[in-house]
Design a protein around this motif. Structure first.
Motif, PDB file in Angstrom:
ATOM      1  N   ILE A 111       0.833  -1.206   0.000  1.00  0.00           N
ATOM      2  CA  ILE A 111       0.000   0.000   0.000  1.00  0.00           C
ATOM      3  C   ILE A 111       0.863   1.250   0.000  1.00  0.00           C
ATOM      4  CG2 ILE A 111      -1.753   1.284   1.283  1.00  0.00           C
ATOM      5  CD1 ILE A 111      -2.734  -1.291  -0.055  1.00  0.00           C
ATOM      6  N   ASP A 112       1.908   1.245   0.823  1.00  0.00           N
ATOM      7  CA  ASP A 112       2.802   2.394   0.892  1.00  0.00           C
ATOM      8  C   ASP A 112       3.482   2.625  -0.451  1.00  0.00           C
ATOM      9  OD1 ASP A 112       4.061   4.488   2.488  1.00  0.00           O
ATOM     10  OD2 ASP A 112       5.905   3.329   2.239  1.00  0.00           O
ATOM     11  N   GLY A 113       3.846   1.535  -1.137  1.00  0.00           N
ATOM     12  CA  GLY A 113       4.472   1.666  -2.448  1.00  0.00           C
ATOM     13  C   GLY A 113       3.548   2.326  -3.457  1.00  0.00           C
ATOM     14  N   ILE A 114       2.269   1.960  -3.429  1.00  0.00           N
ATOM     15  CA  ILE A 114       1.303   2.583  -4.330  1.00  0.00           C
ATOM     16  C   ILE A 114       1.153   4.070  -4.022  1.00  0.00           C
ATOM     17  CG2 ILE A 114      -1.115   2.610  -5.071  1.00  0.00           C
ATOM     18  CD1 ILE A 114      -1.215  -0.386  -4.351  1.00  0.00           C
ATOM     19  N   LEU A 115       1.073   4.396  -2.745  1.00  0.00           N
ATOM     20  CA  LEU A 115       0.899   5.795  -2.354  1.00  0.00           C
ATOM     21  C   LEU A 115       2.103   6.641  -2.727  1.00  0.00           C
ATOM     22  CD1 LEU A 115      -0.762   5.211   1.126  1.00  0.00           C
ATOM     23  CD2 LEU A 115      -1.830   6.275  -0.866  1.00  0.00           C
ATOM     24  N   ARG A 116       3.313   6.091  -2.528  1.00  0.00           N
ATOM     25  CA  ARG A 116       4.517   6.846  -2.881  1.00  0.00           C
ATOM     26  C   ARG A 116       4.610   7.062  -4.385  1.00  0.00           C
ATOM     27  NH1 ARG A 116       8.580   3.692  -1.680  1.00  0.00           N
ATOM     28  NH2 ARG A 116       7.579   2.156  -0.337  1.00  0.00           N
ATOM     29  N   ALA A 117       4.214   6.051  -5.164  1.00  0.00           N
ATOM     30  CA  ALA A 117       4.202   6.206  -6.619  1.00  0.00           C
ATOM     31  C   ALA A 117       3.195   7.279  -7.024  1.00  0.00           C
ATOM     32  CB  ALA A 117       3.866   4.879  -7.287  1.00  0.00           C
ATOM     33  N   PHE A 118       2.039   7.300  -6.358  1.00  0.00           N
ATOM     34  CA  PHE A 118       1.013   8.289  -6.680  1.00  0.00           C
ATOM     35  C   PHE A 118       1.505   9.702  -6.389  1.00  0.00           C
ATOM     36  CE2 PHE A 118      -2.552  10.972  -5.359  1.00  0.00           C
ATOM     37  CZ  PHE A 118      -3.346  10.905  -6.501  1.00  0.00           C
ATOM     38  N   ARG A 119       2.126   9.893  -5.224  1.00  0.00           N
ATOM     39  CA  ARG A 119       2.613  11.235  -4.856  1.00  0.00           C
ATOM     40  C   ARG A 119       3.693  11.718  -5.828  1.00  0.00           C
ATOM     41  NH1 ARG A 119       3.019   8.771   0.551  1.00  0.00           N
ATOM     42  NH2 ARG A 119       1.059   9.169   1.660  1.00  0.00           N
ATOM     43  N   ALA A 120       4.577  10.815  -6.240  1.00  0.00           N
ATOM     44  CA  ALA A 120       5.667  11.193  -7.139  1.00  0.00           C
ATOM     45  C   ALA A 120       5.156  11.507  -8.546  1.00  0.00           C
ATOM     46  CB  ALA A 120       6.706  10.079  -7.200  1.00  0.00           C
ATOM     47  N   TYR A 136      -3.550   7.260 -12.390  1.00  0.00           N
ATOM     48  CA  TYR A 136      -4.777   6.494 -12.615  1.00  0.00           C
ATOM     49  C   TYR A 136      -4.602   5.046 -12.159  1.00  0.00           C
ATOM     50  CZ  TYR A 136      -8.200   3.732 -15.225  1.00  0.00           C
ATOM     51  OH  TYR A 136      -9.166   2.829 -15.571  1.00  0.00           O
ATOM     52  N   TRP A 137      -3.479   4.423 -12.523  1.00  0.00           N
ATOM     53  CA  TRP A 137      -3.256   3.028 -12.150  1.00  0.00           C
ATOM     54  C   TRP A 137      -3.013   2.871 -10.654  1.00  0.00           C
ATOM     55  CZ3 TRP A 137      -4.551  -1.203 -14.491  1.00  0.00           C
ATOM     56  CH2 TRP A 137      -4.771  -1.178 -15.863  1.00  0.00           C
ATOM     57  N   CYS A 138      -2.444   3.890 -10.029  1.00  0.00           N
ATOM     58  CA  CYS A 138      -2.310   3.859  -8.566  1.00  0.00           C
ATOM     59  C   CYS A 138      -3.690   3.779  -7.918  1.00  0.00           C
ATOM     60  CB  CYS A 138      -1.583   5.111  -8.072  1.00  0.00           C
ATOM     61  SG  CYS A 138       0.191   5.172  -8.404  1.00  0.00           S
ATOM     62  N   CYS A 165      -6.505   2.768  -9.303  1.00  0.00           N
ATOM     63  CA  CYS A 165      -7.149   1.483  -9.627  1.00  0.00           C
ATOM     64  C   CYS A 165      -6.640   0.367  -8.726  1.00  0.00           C
ATOM     65  CB  CYS A 165      -6.868   1.119 -11.086  1.00  0.00           C
ATOM     66  SG  CYS A 165      -7.779   2.109 -12.286  1.00  0.00           S
ATOM     67  N   SER A 166      -5.328   0.323  -8.516  1.00  0.00           N
ATOM     68  CA  SER A 166      -4.747  -0.735  -7.684  1.00  0.00           C
ATOM     69  C   SER A 166      -5.194  -0.609  -6.240  1.00  0.00           C
ATOM     70  CB  SER A 166      -3.215  -0.677  -7.759  1.00  0.00           C
ATOM     71  OG  SER A 166      -2.778  -0.843  -9.081  1.00  0.00           O
ATOM     72  N   PHE A 167      -5.198   0.613  -5.745  1.00  0.00           N
ATOM     73  CA  PHE A 167      -5.599   0.838  -4.357  1.00  0.00           C
ATOM     74  C   PHE A 167      -7.075   0.495  -4.156  1.00  0.00           C
ATOM     75  CE2 PHE A 167      -7.050   3.433  -0.795  1.00  0.00           C
ATOM     76  CZ  PHE A 167      -6.153   3.028   0.169  1.00  0.00           C
ATOM     77  N   GLU A 168      -7.914   0.895  -5.117  1.00  0.00           N
ATOM     78  CA  GLU A 168      -9.346   0.605  -5.009  1.00  0.00           C
ATOM     79  C   GLU A 168      -9.599  -0.899  -5.012  1.00  0.00           C
ATOM     80  OE1 GLU A 168     -11.126   2.727  -8.227  1.00  0.00           O
ATOM     81  OE2 GLU A 168     -11.476   4.538  -7.020  1.00  0.00           O
ATOM     82  N   GLU A 169      -8.850  -1.642  -5.832  1.00  0.00           N
ATOM     83  CA  GLU A 169      -9.021  -3.088  -5.870  1.00  0.00           C
ATOM     84  C   GLU A 169      -8.668  -3.705  -4.529  1.00  0.00           C
ATOM     85  OE1 GLU A 169     -10.618  -6.129  -7.171  1.00  0.00           O
ATOM     86  OE2 GLU A 169     -10.232  -4.718  -8.794  1.00  0.00           O
ATOM     87  N   ALA A 170      -7.574  -3.201  -3.906  1.00  0.00           N
ATOM     88  CA  ALA A 170      -7.168  -3.705  -2.598  1.00  0.00           C
ATOM     89  C   ALA A 170      -8.263  -3.464  -1.564  1.00  0.00           C
ATOM     90  CB  ALA A 170      -5.867  -3.040  -2.159  1.00  0.00           C
ATOM     91  N   ALA A 171      -8.863  -2.278  -1.621  1.00  0.00           N
ATOM     92  CA  ALA A 171      -9.906  -1.952  -0.647  1.00  0.00           C
ATOM     93  C   ALA A 171     -11.197  -2.731  -0.921  1.00  0.00           C
ATOM     94  CB  ALA A 171     -10.182  -0.449  -0.684  1.00  0.00           C
ATOM     95  N   ASP A 172     -11.597  -2.801  -2.181  1.00  0.00           N
ATOM     96  CA  ASP A 172     -12.849  -3.474  -2.542  1.00  0.00           C
ATOM     97  C   ASP A 172     -12.836  -4.957  -2.204  1.00  0.00           C
ATOM     98  OD1 ASP A 172     -13.803  -1.102  -3.472  1.00  0.00           O
ATOM     99  OD2 ASP A 172     -13.504  -1.558  -5.590  1.00  0.00           O
ATOM    100  N   GLN A 173     -11.686  -5.600  -2.385  1.00  0.00           N
ATOM    101  CA  GLN A 173     -11.592  -7.040  -2.168  1.00  0.00           C
ATOM    102  C   GLN A 173     -11.184  -7.384  -0.733  1.00  0.00           C
ATOM    103  OE1 GLN A 173     -12.517  -9.239  -4.414  1.00  0.00           O
ATOM    104  NE2 GLN A 173     -12.940  -7.627  -5.911  1.00  0.00           N
ATOM    105  N   ASN A 174     -11.069  -6.357   0.120  1.00  0.00           N
ATOM    106  CA  ASN A 174     -10.616  -6.581   1.495  1.00  0.00           C
ATOM    107  C   ASN A 174      -9.309  -7.367   1.519  1.00  0.00           C
ATOM    108  OD1 ASN A 174     -12.871  -5.335   2.778  1.00  0.00           O
ATOM    109  ND2 ASN A 174     -14.085  -7.135   2.281  1.00  0.00           N
ATOM    110  N   ALA A 175      -8.449  -7.037   0.569  1.00  0.00           N
ATOM    111  CA  ALA A 175      -7.175  -7.742   0.476  1.00  0.00           C
ATOM    112  C   ALA A 175      -6.235  -7.373   1.609  1.00  0.00           C
ATOM    113  CB  ALA A 175      -6.500  -7.429  -0.860  1.00  0.00           C
ATOM    114  N   VAL A 176      -6.477  -6.227   2.225  1.00  0.00           N
ATOM    115  CA  VAL A 176      -5.659  -5.809   3.349  1.00  0.00           C
ATOM    116  C   VAL A 176      -6.575  -5.427   4.504  1.00  0.00           C
ATOM    117  CG1 VAL A 176      -3.676  -5.055   2.014  1.00  0.00           C
ATOM    118  CG2 VAL A 176      -5.559  -3.485   2.391  1.00  0.00           C
TER     119      VAL A 176
END
Length: 336
Positions: free
Chosen positions: A291-300, A310-312, A314-325
């Motif tokens: 999750i931190d990696g996605i957020l850092r990529a998004f900020r940069a 956009y892909w950041c 999408c990836s984060f939303e998938e993690a949240a929607d599927q309760n993957a974390v």
């Protein structure tokens, strides 16, 4: 007089290439490759239409372009098509596509005297360009491409061959086949890179994408992905390195090719994460690193790279929607 843009220079040279001798054509194809890399996505899509692919096929038929040169040109078209993330059906409906399909099928049928090098090149031409591959093609292309991708020499030419093979493999959509046909080979490629760092960043991401394409439908692969290949550690590390390039300014036209080549594997990792979150069941405290990696990529990337941003999301939303974390992992990652 206003200088010609890349599409105009490409069109002008392409119209002349059939009148050149074989050795001159190779030099001209290298020039065409350079023009392709300069084009933006819209320019590229305006040039590479069914008519152009039919023209290449006609030149082959009339012996105005040797097959070797046509393959050289077509592979780079497919490579650039993937780098620019532009996919259409123009090649799939062309006569050139039909020609390459027949050559792959006939070449694979040969028992004696099979030209494996040409078969690899034809499979790469096809998979890098085609959006509608016949059902039997993955099982034909898979063995020869995995063999090409397994080369361990680290000279520039071999690295490029390996990258093209893995990029082609990553374009194979999911299909059901015996895991023994690919799993050991792709595991060895990934583990070997983790030990020796012998792949380009694009090649390494492509190897993971090929494996992840199957994981979306084969949950039994998760133990291999997490416990043997350490995906949860590898993905954020790779994204952190690639995110450093997200500070490039878009107006630097002279660095355009470099930007695209570094941007693609980062977007690829984010797409791979989205695939992983869709099917994952195993998680632990290390997920906070994803999750931190996605957020850092998004900020940069948020100022200059809309596609990465956009892909950041999408990836984060998938993690949240599927309760993957778990909620704690999201908080640790700084998402709130």
């Amino acid at each position: 007089m206003q200088a010609k843009n890349a599409t105009e220079r490409f069109t002008e040279l392409f119209s002349e290439i059939e009148h050149s001798i074989e050795s001159e054509q190779k030099h001209e194809i290298e020039e065409l490759n350079g023009f392709m890399e300069e084009m933006d996505r819209k320019e590229f899509e305006s040039i590479f239409i069914e008519k152009l692919f039919n023209s290449i096929d006609k030149m082959i038929e009339e012996k105005k372009m040797p097959l070797e040169n046509a393959i050289l040109l077509q592979k780079h078209i497919g490579y650039c098509m993937t780098l620019k993330r532009t996919f259409n059906c123009s090649f799939s409906f062309s006569s050139l596509s039909n020609r390459i399909e027949k050559m792959i099928i006939e070449g694979n049928k040969k028992k004696d005297g099979k030209d494996e090098y040409q078969l690899v090149n034809l499979c790469e031409c096809y998979l890098l360009n085609c959006a509608l591959a016949p059902n039997e093609f993955p099982s034909i292309c898979l063995p020869c491409l995995l063999k090409a991708a397994s080369k361990k020499e680290e000279d520039d030419e071999t690295q490029k061959e390996v990258e093209m093979a893995l990029l082609s493999l990553s374009n194979i959509p999911y299909f059901r086949f015996d895991k023994e046909l690919y799993l050991n080979e792709i595991k060895e490629i990934i583990l070997n890179h983790q030990e020796r760092h012998n792949l380009t960043r694009l090649a390494y991401q492509s190897a993971w994408q090929f494996l992840m394409n199957e994981f979306e439908y084969e949950e039994g692969l998760e133990g291999v992905i997490v416990n043997e290949l350490h995906f949860i550690k590898e993905a954020p590390t790779e994204m952190e390195e690639l995110s450093k390039y997200a500070n490039w300014k878009r107006e630097k036209k002279d660095e355009r090719g470099k930007e695209i080549k570094e941007e693609l594997p980062l977007i690829g990792w984010l797409g791979t994460l989205k695939c992983y979150f869709l099917s994952c069941k195993l998680w632990n405290e290390e997920f906070a690193g994803l999750i931190d990696g996605i957020l850092r990529a998004f900020r940069a990337a948020k100022e200059n790279y809309r596609d990465i941003s956009y892909w950041c999301v999408c990836s984060f939303e998938e993690a949240a929607d599927q309760n993957a974390v778990k909620g704690d992992d999201l908080l640790k990652g700084g998402s709130y």
